[in-house]
Design a protein around this motif. Structure first.
Motif, PDB file in Angstrom:
ATOM      1  N   VAL A  53       0.842  -1.198   0.000  1.00 40.01           N
ATOM      2  CA  VAL A  53       0.000   0.000   0.000  1.00 40.01           C
ATOM      3  C   VAL A  53       0.872   1.241   0.000  1.00 40.01           C
ATOM      4  O   VAL A  53       0.665   2.143  -0.798  1.00 40.01           O
ATOM      5  N   ALA A  54       1.852   1.274   0.901  1.00 41.19           N
ATOM      6  CA  ALA A  54       2.666   2.483   1.023  1.00 41.19           C
ATOM      7  C   ALA A  54       3.936   2.210   1.814  1.00 41.19           C
ATOM      8  O   ALA A  54       4.009   1.266   2.584  1.00 41.19           O
ATOM      9  N   GLN A  91      -4.948   9.237  -2.985  1.00 40.70           N
ATOM     10  CA  GLN A  91      -5.444   7.859  -3.035  1.00 40.70           C
ATOM     11  C   GLN A  91      -4.677   6.962  -2.067  1.00 40.70           C
ATOM     12  O   GLN A  91      -5.260   6.102  -1.408  1.00 40.70           O
ATOM     13  N   ARG A  92      -3.380   7.170  -1.991  1.00 39.43           N
ATOM     14  CA  ARG A  92      -2.535   6.416  -1.064  1.00 39.43           C
ATOM     15  C   ARG A  92      -2.994   6.643   0.376  1.00 39.43           C
ATOM     16  O   ARG A  92      -3.111   5.704   1.168  1.00 39.43           O
ATOM     17  N   GLU A  93      -3.285   7.907   0.715  1.00 42.30           N
ATOM     18  CA  GLU A  93      -3.742   8.219   2.073  1.00 42.30           C
ATOM     19  C   GLU A  93      -5.103   7.592   2.355  1.00 42.30           C
ATOM     20  O   GLU A  93      -5.342   7.096   3.449  1.00 42.30           O
ATOM     21  N   TYR A  94      -6.005   7.575   1.379  1.00 44.44           N
ATOM     22  CA  TYR A  94      -7.295   6.910   1.558  1.00 44.44           C
ATOM     23  C   TYR A  94      -7.093   5.434   1.889  1.00 44.44           C
ATOM     24  O   TYR A  94      -7.761   4.889   2.763  1.00 44.44           O
ATOM     25  N   GLN A  95      -6.188   4.788   1.179  1.00 45.44           N
ATOM     26  CA  GLN A  95      -5.923   3.373   1.439  1.00 45.44           C
ATOM     27  C   GLN A  95      -5.413   3.164   2.865  1.00 45.44           C
ATOM     28  O   GLN A  95      -5.832   2.222   3.540  1.00 45.44           O
ATOM     29  N   LEU A  96      -4.521   4.020   3.316  1.00 47.00           N
ATOM     30  CA  LEU A  96      -3.999   3.908   4.683  1.00 47.00           C
ATOM     31  C   LEU A  96      -5.110   4.104   5.707  1.00 47.00           C
ATOM     32  O   LEU A  96      -5.220   3.341   6.679  1.00 47.00           O
TER      33      LEU A  96
END
Length: 132
Positions: A53-54, A91-96
């Motif tokens: 994810v990140a 989008q990365r922050e939403y996934q986190l």
């Protein structure tokens, strides 16, 4: 131990080559100054299926709190169009967040003020009680 020796010892204990910028190094010092424990640099986060994810600047996985330092050039590294890079980061922050992490964004100005670090410390003391 004298005060000066304690400060030098704290700095030496805080050296970590995984930090990738001056801003990240200053963040780490501020964590120490505000007695905020448990943040590891450059933590890889995966989803429930083990998919990447990140890779975060700092994470305390025990309380699911992430601190990201936002340097000025960040949105130009991934793309020639900063809007595309910004959307990718969003989008990365939403996934986190969907994985249950609280994400704090730290800008240059935040490094020299206490507010964001006090909010992080409050979150650490009482998870899910502080708005980011």
């Amino acid at each position: 131990m004298r005060t000066r020796q304690r400060r030098i010892a704290a700095v030496i204990d805080n050296i970590d080559s995984r930090r990738e910028s001056i801003g990240e190094s200053i963040c780490a010092v501020r964590f120490v100054e505000h007695s905020i424990p448990g943040f590891e640099p450059q933590v890889t986060i995966v989803d429930e299926q083990g998919n990447f994810v990140a890779r975060t600047d700092f994470a305390n996985e025990s309380v699911k709190v992430i601190a990201e330092f936002d340097g000025a050039g960040k949105y130009y590294l991934d793309s020639t169009d900063p809007k595309i890079a910004f959307e990718h980061e969003r989008q990365r922050e939403y996934q986190l967040r969907n994985l249950g992490y609280t994400v704090f964004r730290i800008k240059w100005a935040d490094l020299f003020a206490a507010d964001v670090f006090l909010r992080i410390k409050a979150m650490m003391a009482n998870p899910r009680s502080v708005q980011t």
